[in-house]
Design a protein around this motif. Sequence first.
Motif, PDB file in Angstrom:
ATOM      1  N   UNK A  44       0.791  -1.225   0.000  1.00  0.00           N
ATOM      2  CA  UNK A  44       0.000   0.000   0.000  1.00  0.00           C
ATOM      3  C   UNK A  44       0.830   1.285   0.000  1.00  0.00           C
ATOM      4  N   UNK A  45       2.035   1.248   0.588  1.00  0.00           N
ATOM      5  CA  UNK A  45       2.829   2.472   0.682  1.00  0.00           C
ATOM      6  C   UNK A  45       4.310   2.142   0.681  1.00  0.00           C
ATOM      7  N   UNK A  72      -3.280  13.730   1.620  1.00  0.00           N
ATOM      8  CA  UNK A  72      -3.725  14.717   0.656  1.00  0.00           C
ATOM      9  C   UNK A  72      -2.755  15.884   0.707  1.00  0.00           C
ATOM     10  N   UNK A  73      -2.456  16.440  -0.434  1.00  0.00           N
ATOM     11  CA  UNK A  73      -1.655  17.667  -0.544  1.00  0.00           C
ATOM     12  C   UNK A  73      -0.311  17.576   0.175  1.00  0.00           C
ATOM     13  N   UNK A  74       0.333  16.427   0.075  1.00  0.00           N
ATOM     14  CA  UNK A  74       1.680  16.292   0.640  1.00  0.00           C
ATOM     15  C   UNK A  74       1.747  15.838   2.082  1.00  0.00           C
ATOM     16  N   UNK A  95       9.302  11.902  -2.610  1.00  0.00           N
ATOM     17  CA  UNK A  95       8.329  11.101  -3.350  1.00  0.00           C
ATOM     18  C   UNK A  95       8.034   9.816  -2.592  1.00  0.00           C
ATOM     19  N   UNK A  96       6.768   9.453  -2.612  1.00  0.00           N
ATOM     20  CA  UNK A  96       6.323   8.171  -2.089  1.00  0.00           C
ATOM     21  C   UNK A  96       5.421   7.533  -3.121  1.00  0.00           C
ATOM     22  N   UNK A 102       2.541   7.572  -7.689  1.00  0.00           N
ATOM     23  CA  UNK A 102       3.463   8.514  -7.046  1.00  0.00           C
ATOM     24  C   UNK A 102       2.710   9.628  -6.320  1.00  0.00           C
ATOM     25  N   UNK A 103       3.202   9.947  -5.120  1.00  0.00           N
ATOM     26  CA  UNK A 103       2.652  11.056  -4.333  1.00  0.00           C
ATOM     27  C   UNK A 103       3.801  11.896  -3.805  1.00  0.00           C
TER      28      UNK A 103
END
Length: 125
Positions: A44-45, A72-74, A95-96, A102-103
């Motif tokens: 998941x992450x 959300x939003x970083x 980055x994750x 990618x987030x």
Amino acid sequence: MKRQRFEIRFDSWYEILSRLLLLPPSASYVEVTEDRVEVRMGWAFGSRFPRTAIARVNPLRTRTLSRGVHGLAGRWLVNGSDRGILSLGLQPAQRGHVMGVPVRLRELMVSVEDPDGLTAALTSR
């Protein structure tokens, strides 16, 4: 510094649910080396970034209702419990990946079994 691994903390009820979702505690950790930090919660992450990107480490004083991976939003929360959560401020943003997508990470909050040990590992040079 040798490699140190800190297990993500799971409440007992969430550990059962997470195993059903194929997110076992054994695949959920924060690993710290001399120059890198890796955070994983199974499929998941995932994120890997330089230790120098950590601008601050603080315990999270508020309780969270959710478990899992949310953001959300970083700002991202990776937890299996509402206890032992550390907030890592990241500069520059890192980055994750959430379910492979990618987030951006400006703040990463993660629940760990040993928050004092992780804080020491992240802040020692």
